[in-house]
Design an enzyme around this catalytic site. Structure first.
Site, mmCIF file in Angstrom:
data_model
loop_
_atom_site.group_PDB
_atom_site.id
_atom_site.type_symbol
_atom_site.label_atom_id
_atom_site.label_comp_id
_atom_site.label_asym_id
_atom_site.label_seq_id
_atom_site.Cartn_x
_atom_site.Cartn_y
_atom_site.Cartn_z
ATOM 1 N N GLU A 110 0.600 -1.621 -0.144
ATOM 2 C CA GLU A 110 -0.138 -0.256 0.286
ATOM 3 C C GLU A 110 1.068 1.355 -0.298
ATOM 4 O O GLU A 110 2.030 1.116 0.291
ATOM 5 C CB GLU A 110 -1.131 0.018 1.290
ATOM 6 N N CYS A 123 3.667 8.381 1.088
ATOM 7 C CA CYS A 123 4.264 7.844 1.942
ATOM 8 C C CYS A 123 4.133 5.781 1.165
ATOM 9 O O CYS A 123 3.693 5.492 0.448
ATOM 10 C CB CYS A 123 3.443 7.162 3.592
ATOM 11 N N CYS A 130 6.875 -6.889 7.004
ATOM 12 C CA CYS A 130 7.971 -6.812 7.836
ATOM 13 C C CYS A 130 8.443 -7.922 8.295
ATOM 14 O O CYS A 130 7.447 -8.679 8.698
ATOM 15 C CB CYS A 130 7.290 -5.593 8.231
ATOM 16 N N CYS A 134 7.395 -4.805 15.210
ATOM 17 C CA CYS A 134 7.322 -3.885 16.297
ATOM 18 C C CYS A 134 6.002 -4.245 16.965
ATOM 19 O O CYS A 134 4.763 -4.250 16.291
ATOM 20 C CB CYS A 134 7.149 -2.974 15.981
ATOM 21 N N CYS A 137 2.397 -2.105 15.830
ATOM 22 C CA CYS A 137 2.116 -1.988 14.022
ATOM 23 C C CYS A 137 1.136 -3.391 13.735
ATOM 24 O O CYS A 137 1.515 -4.493 13.805
ATOM 25 C CB CYS A 137 3.537 -2.213 13.734
ATOM 26 N N GLY A 185 7.023 -2.431 5.818
ATOM 27 C CA GLY A 185 8.871 -2.958 5.525
ATOM 28 C C GLY A 185 9.667 -1.820 6.524
ATOM 29 O O GLY A 185 9.536 -0.923 7.057
ATOM 30 N N GLU A 186 10.767 -2.519 6.411
ATOM 31 C CA GLU A 186 11.647 -1.600 7.057
ATOM 32 C C GLU A 186 13.317 -1.122 5.880
ATOM 33 O O GLU A 186 13.875 -2.234 5.170
ATOM 34 C CB GLU A 186 12.719 -2.375 8.237
ATOM 35 N N SER A 217 11.777 6.744 7.442
ATOM 36 C CA SER A 217 11.956 6.235 8.679
ATOM 37 C C SER A 217 12.176 4.713 9.230
ATOM 38 O O SER A 217 12.581 3.927 8.303
ATOM 39 C CB SER A 217 10.680 6.290 8.767
ATOM 40 N N SER A 239 12.180 5.183 14.803
ATOM 41 C CA SER A 239 11.045 5.269 15.713
ATOM 42 C C SER A 239 11.278 4.429 16.751
ATOM 43 O O SER A 239 12.314 3.347 16.774
ATOM 44 C CB SER A 239 10.105 3.824 14.902
ATOM 45 N N LEU A 240 11.531 5.652 17.392
ATOM 46 C CA LEU A 240 11.954 5.219 18.993
ATOM 47 C C LEU A 240 10.909 4.911 20.382
ATOM 48 O O LEU A 240 11.474 3.600 20.836
ATOM 49 C CB LEU A 240 12.686 6.663 19.503
ATOM 50 N N HIS A 241 10.477 5.806 20.733
ATOM 51 C CA HIS A 241 8.862 4.566 20.845
ATOM 52 C C HIS A 241 8.834 4.594 22.511
ATOM 53 O O HIS A 241 7.862 3.927 23.200
ATOM 54 C CB HIS A 241 8.510 3.091 20.612
ATOM 55 N N ASN A 316 -2.752 4.313 16.614
ATOM 56 C CA ASN A 316 -3.509 4.487 15.991
ATOM 57 C C ASN A 316 -3.964 2.612 15.872
ATOM 58 O O ASN A 316 -3.408 1.822 14.848
ATOM 59 C CB ASN A 316 -2.866 4.473 14.298
ATOM 60 N N CYS A 359 -0.490 6.138 10.246
ATOM 61 C CA CYS A 359 0.864 4.923 10.407
ATOM 62 C C CYS A 359 0.634 3.711 11.434
ATOM 63 O O CYS A 359 -0.969 3.313 12.512
ATOM 64 C CB CYS A 359 1.472 5.702 11.566
HETATM 65 N N1 SAH Z 1 10.197 0.601 9.357
HETATM 66 C C1 SAH Z 1 9.876 1.858 9.710
HETATM 67 C C2 SAH Z 1 9.055 2.382 8.796
HETATM 68 C C3 SAH Z 1 7.595 2.298 8.845
HETATM 69 S S1 SAH Z 1 6.904 2.497 10.067
HETATM 70 C C4 SAH Z 1 10.287 2.742 11.064
HETATM 71 O O1 SAH Z 1 10.359 1.691 12.067
HETATM 72 O O2 SAH Z 1 10.766 3.393 10.959
HETATM 73 C C5 SAH Z 1 6.038 4.149 10.317
HETATM 74 C C6 SAH Z 1 6.081 4.748 11.961
HETATM 75 O O3 SAH Z 1 4.391 3.887 12.322
HETATM 76 C C7 SAH Z 1 6.790 3.998 12.347
HETATM 77 O O4 SAH Z 1 6.901 4.813 13.611
HETATM 78 C C8 SAH Z 1 5.850 3.277 13.438
HETATM 79 O O5 SAH Z 1 6.554 2.754 14.643
HETATM 80 C C9 SAH Z 1 5.013 3.823 13.515
HETATM 81 N N2 SAH Z 1 3.791 3.415 14.019
HETATM 82 C C10 SAH Z 1 3.510 1.770 13.700
HETATM 83 N N3 SAH Z 1 1.911 1.478 13.755
HETATM 84 C C11 SAH Z 1 1.337 2.254 14.544
HETATM 85 C C12 SAH Z 1 0.048 2.454 15.276
HETATM 86 N N4 SAH Z 1 -0.820 1.348 14.893
HETATM 87 N N5 SAH Z 1 -0.196 3.798 15.925
HETATM 88 C C13 SAH Z 1 0.931 5.244 14.871
HETATM 89 N N6 SAH Z 1 2.506 5.045 14.601
HETATM 90 C C14 SAH Z 1 2.295 4.191 14.625
#
Ligand code: SAH
Length: 387
Positions: A110, A123, A130, A134, A137, A185-186, A217, A239-241, A316, A359
């Site tokens: 997508e 995007c 992937c 995570c 995600c 994907g990464e 990202s 993507s720190l989180h 999300n 996202c």
């Molecule tokens: N693999 C890469 C790029 C894809 S994800 C990465 O990890 O950065 C793009 C962003 O969306 C990342 O910061 C990811 O952690 C975030 N993301 C993934 N799932 C999400 C969700 N359910 N709600 C909000 N952000 C999310």
């Protein structure tokens, strides 16, 4: 948000690819040079083909009016000009669009367009599925199927350009100004193809998206971060989180391989980073998981000395997700503490949630259908490719 699905204007539907005719759309300059050589044509044809494919968006050799009829006929006999197949185009109530693209082998990914007042961002996905898993995600619940080729990555931007009729590449007033490698994907696990694709996108005689308008990202593939800065010079988002290894090990499992200290060291050394070009740190806001004031203060401490901006992303949701979105109060308090700590920070407004374009919500429709059949998870409203 109320989910009212509005189909976008019908997407251009390409004919199924003819395997006997290699596709020229998506090729790099070096690959086009090979094609021209094989045809026994002079080198200047590379520039001509480049102009027609990437500046004019040609889908037919017949349109290439400065190339002789005989050469056009030979090109058409041996090669094709195809986009990925846009199986579905959806438009959110907020204007966000999402395309489901099917590639020659039937695999799907997508791609999303997010309009804002002063810009329009596409995007782009780098892989089908992937490998990162995570926990928050949705894409991460789909296993990695394969890397996308450079042509398939470039093809996503071209489909978006087609939808807006932005050919020839306009110099200003574009619907598409920015690109984020933040889809499925990464990207740093598919570096070579992503790098080739971004070089095509950045070429000023073609699609002409400046490197300053491109953000990649990553979840933190530490050994590839320096190369990305040195060779491509694009903006970096991380993507720190989480602010501790214990939590990050759980929710972003790549942390077990490349822990926080190594990741942040690579960020400090990211080539070209300065106060005018900051690294974006993405931080998904998960209720009662990572959203406390103490964690906000720790984030400020960890990022000290790095030209950084913090992007708080309200989680999300997706069906069956083991998390909830932080409360508005928790997000506001976290953002205040980040600001008080002297960091630039924004809260990302969720876009396209009603069409599952936000996202972490991207997933191929076929995968949703497969899961629904197996009764694994409730399926969200999304038309099947055959409807
Ligand atoms: N693999 C890469 C790029 C894809 S994800 C990465 O990890 O950065 C793009 C962003 O969306 C990342 O910061 C990811 O952690 C975030 N993301 C993934 N799932 C999400 C969700 N359910 N709600 C909000 N952000 C999310």
């Amino acid at each position: 948000m109320q989910a009212t699905l509005q189909p976008a204007a019908p997407a251009p539907v390409a004919a199924p690819p003819d395997p006997a005719k290699p596709n020229l759309v998506g090729l790099t300059r070096a690959e086009l040079a090979e094609v021209v050589k094989e045809l026994g044509e002079p080198a200047f044809r590379v520039k001509q083909l480049w102009h027609w494919i990437y500046h004019r968006g040609a889908t037919d050799f017949a349109a290439m009016s400065n190339i002789s009829k005989a050469v056009r006929a030979r090109l058409a006999e041996r090669y094709s000009l195809e986009r990925p197949l846009a199986v579905h185009a959806l438009k959110s109530v907020d204007g966000t669009r999402k395309w489901l693209l099917r590639f020659a082998d039937g695999r799907e990914a997508e791609c999303v367009h997010i309009p804002e007042e002063d810009r329009g961002t596409v995007c782009i996905s780098s892989q089908v599925g992937c490998i990162l898993t995570c926990k928050f995600c949705h894409t991460g619940t789909q296993r990695l199927v394969r890397n996308l080729s450079a042509a398939e990555i470039v093809g996503q931007l071209m489909i978006a350009r087609d939808a807006f009729g932005e050919w020839p590449s306009p110099a200003e007033d574009r619907e598409i100004t920015n690109v984020v490698m933040m889809g499925m994907g990464e990207p740093l696990y598919n570096y070579d193809n992503v790098a080739a694709a971004l070089r095509v996108l950045m070429d000023q005689e073609g699609l002409a998206i400046s490197r300053r308008k491109i953000t990649l990202s990553t979840a933190g593939v530490v050994p590839m971060i320096r190369r990305c800065g040195e060779e491509l010079g694009v903006n970096l988002a991380v993507s720190l989180h989480a602010v501790t290894d214990a939590l990050r090990d759980e929710i972003v499992p790549i942390n077990r391989k490349y822990p926080l200290a190594e990741l942040l060291a690579a960020c400090r050394e990211y080539p070209g980073v300065n106060n005018a070009r900051r690294i974006t740190f993405e931080y998904v806001m998960l209720r009662d998981v990572n959203d406390s004031p103490a964690e906000a203060r720790e984030l400020v401490r960890l990022l000290r000395g790095i030209p950084a901006k913090v992007n708080l992303i309200p989680f999300n949701p997706w069906p069956g997700a083991p998390f909830e979105t932080s409360t508005d109060e928790a997000i506001a308090r976290f953002a205040d503490l980040v600001h008080e700590g002297g960091l630039v920070g924004t809260v990302r407004t969720p876009r396209g949630r009603d069409i599952f374009a936000a996202c972490g919500q991207l997933k191929s429709a076929s995968e949703r259908a497969r899961k629904a059949k197996a009764g694994v998870a409730a399926v969200e409203p999304f038309p099947s490719p055959s409807s």
